[in-house]
Design a protein around this motif. Structure first.
Motif, PDB file in Angstrom:
ATOM      1  N   VAL A  19       1.022  -1.745   0.104  1.00 45.23           N
ATOM      2  CA  VAL A  19      -0.288  -0.108   0.250  1.00 45.23           C
ATOM      3  C   VAL A  19       0.906   1.406  -0.360  1.00 45.23           C
ATOM      4  O   VAL A  19       0.659   2.338  -0.897  1.00 45.23           O
ATOM      5  N   ASP A  23       2.010   4.402  -3.385  1.00 44.44           N
ATOM      6  CA  ASP A  23       1.488   5.620  -3.448  1.00 44.44           C
ATOM      7  C   ASP A  23       2.524   6.825  -3.742  1.00 44.44           C
ATOM      8  O   ASP A  23       3.974   6.690  -2.979  1.00 44.44           O
ATOM      9  N   LEU A  58      -0.379   8.628   4.939  1.00 46.65           N
ATOM     10  CA  LEU A  58      -0.298   6.972   5.799  1.00 46.65           C
ATOM     11  C   LEU A  58       0.736   7.781   6.794  1.00 46.65           C
ATOM     12  O   LEU A  58       1.529   7.901   6.882  1.00 46.65           O
ATOM     13  N   ALA A  63      -8.173   7.170   3.548  1.00 40.60           N
ATOM     14  CA  ALA A  63      -8.270   5.996   2.778  1.00 40.60           C
ATOM     15  C   ALA A  63      -8.427   6.242   1.651  1.00 40.60           C
ATOM     16  O   ALA A  63      -7.776   5.419   0.310  1.00 40.60           O
ATOM     17  N   GLU A  64      -9.695   6.828   1.687  1.00 36.54           N
ATOM     18  CA  GLU A  64     -10.609   6.507   0.010  1.00 36.54           C
ATOM     19  C   GLU A  64      -9.121   7.789  -1.037  1.00 36.54           C
ATOM     20  O   GLU A  64      -8.810   7.303  -2.603  1.00 36.54           O
ATOM     21  N   VAL A  66      -5.714   7.924  -0.765  1.00 34.98           N
ATOM     22  CA  VAL A  66      -5.066   7.598  -1.388  1.00 34.98           C
ATOM     23  C   VAL A  66      -4.982   6.071  -1.721  1.00 34.98           C
ATOM     24  O   VAL A  66      -4.148   5.637  -2.447  1.00 34.98           O
ATOM     25  N   ALA A  67      -6.234   5.748  -1.695  1.00 37.49           N
ATOM     26  CA  ALA A  67      -6.318   5.116  -2.927  1.00 37.49           C
ATOM     27  C   ALA A  67      -7.014   5.165  -4.401  1.00 37.49           C
ATOM     28  O   ALA A  67      -6.212   4.704  -5.031  1.00 37.49           O
ATOM     29  N   THR A 190      -4.870  -0.164   5.926  1.00 34.33           N
ATOM     30  CA  THR A 190      -3.998  -0.586   4.283  1.00 34.33           C
ATOM     31  C   THR A 190      -4.966  -1.723   3.892  1.00 34.33           C
ATOM     32  O   THR A 190      -5.044  -1.521   2.876  1.00 34.33           O
ATOM     33  N   ARG A 192      -8.240  -1.657   4.148  1.00 38.15           N
ATOM     34  CA  ARG A 192      -9.097  -1.356   3.683  1.00 38.15           C
ATOM     35  C   ARG A 192      -9.049  -0.240   2.333  1.00 38.15           C
ATOM     36  O   ARG A 192      -9.299  -0.711   1.209  1.00 38.15           O
ATOM     37  N   ILE A 193      -7.622  -0.062   2.381  1.00 40.68           N
ATOM     38  CA  ILE A 193      -7.270   0.655   1.138  1.00 40.68           C
ATOM     39  C   ILE A 193      -7.116  -0.011  -0.233  1.00 40.68           C
ATOM     40  O   ILE A 193      -7.232  -0.059  -1.117  1.00 40.68           O
ATOM     41  N   ARG A 194      -6.607  -1.275   0.575  1.00 40.91           N
ATOM     42  CA  ARG A 194      -5.929  -2.338  -0.686  1.00 40.91           C
ATOM     43  C   ARG A 194      -7.350  -2.735  -1.387  1.00 40.91           C
ATOM     44  O   ARG A 194      -7.318  -3.170  -2.533  1.00 40.91           O
TER      45      ARG A 194
END
Length: 198
Positions: A19, A23, A58, A63-64, A66-67, A190, A192-194
């Motif tokens: 993750v 980024d 992070l 999180a959204e 970063v994703a 992480t 959640r982001i994945r």
């Protein structure tokens, strides 16, 4: 010229390493001399791009967000890098394409090229994140094949190799510090982001 190596990240599992290394902002912040890494489109211009300052990573970043900004397969990126080799400190306008991004195997490969006054290069590079054999961390294999020409190439491997190794070691040390910061907070972030990566 070929550069390759391995780096151990203790107590940072592969999914967390993946993750952070996905980024562009985290990578930029850890890569000494890198001023920006940004997706390229038809509107992009080297002379007109405005650098984003103080962008959160992070664990503070959403999180959204970063994703949404994570590296994408087949996307072309612009990176402005200043590298000091001996008395030469060119600023390379570099174009990088993510050729492969395997979410399951934690493999990412890229090709790119760049130029600065009197020097240019092309490269193929990649990384593969493995679980540590003894421990809960990650073992990252990385490699780069670079074709360098111009003023920097004239300096030779004895000058270039130590500079490249220093950049890589600093990069992974900084990345490890970022990952440790995440480890100390909500361990589910992480994951959640994945799940949001497209």
């Amino acid at each position: 010229m070929n550069f390759e190596g391995e780096f151990e990240l203790d107590e940072v599992p592969p999914e967390k390493a993946w993750v952070v290394l996905s980024d562009p902002i985290a990578v930029r912040n850890s890569l000494k001399g890198c001023q920006y890494i940004t997706p390229m489109d038809d509107e992009f211009g080297w002379d007109t791009y405005e650098l984003e300052e103080d962008v959160e990573t992070l664990p503070e970043a959403d999180a959204e967000v970063v994703a949404a900004r994570a590296f994408r397969e087949r996307q072309e990126y612009a990176a402005l890098m200043q590298v000091g080799v001996g008395s030469v400190k060119p600023k390379f306008e570099t174009t990088v394409t993510i050729d492969e991004r395997d979410e399951e195997e934690f493999v990412m490969t890229a090709t790119g090229s760049g130029s600065a006054s009197g020097s240019s290069f092309s490269m193929e590079s990649g990384m593969h994140i493995h679980p540590q054999e003894d421990g809960d961390g990650s073992r990252i294999e990385w490699w780069t094949e670079a074709d360098i020409s111009g003023r920097i190439a004239q300096l030779g491997g004895r000058v270039i190799n130590p500079v490249a190794n220093k950049i890589v070691n600093n990069f992974f040390s900084d990345i490890e510090a970022q990952m440790t910061d995440i480890e100390d907070t909500d361990s589910g972030v992480t994951d959640r982001i994945r799940g949001m990566f497209g």
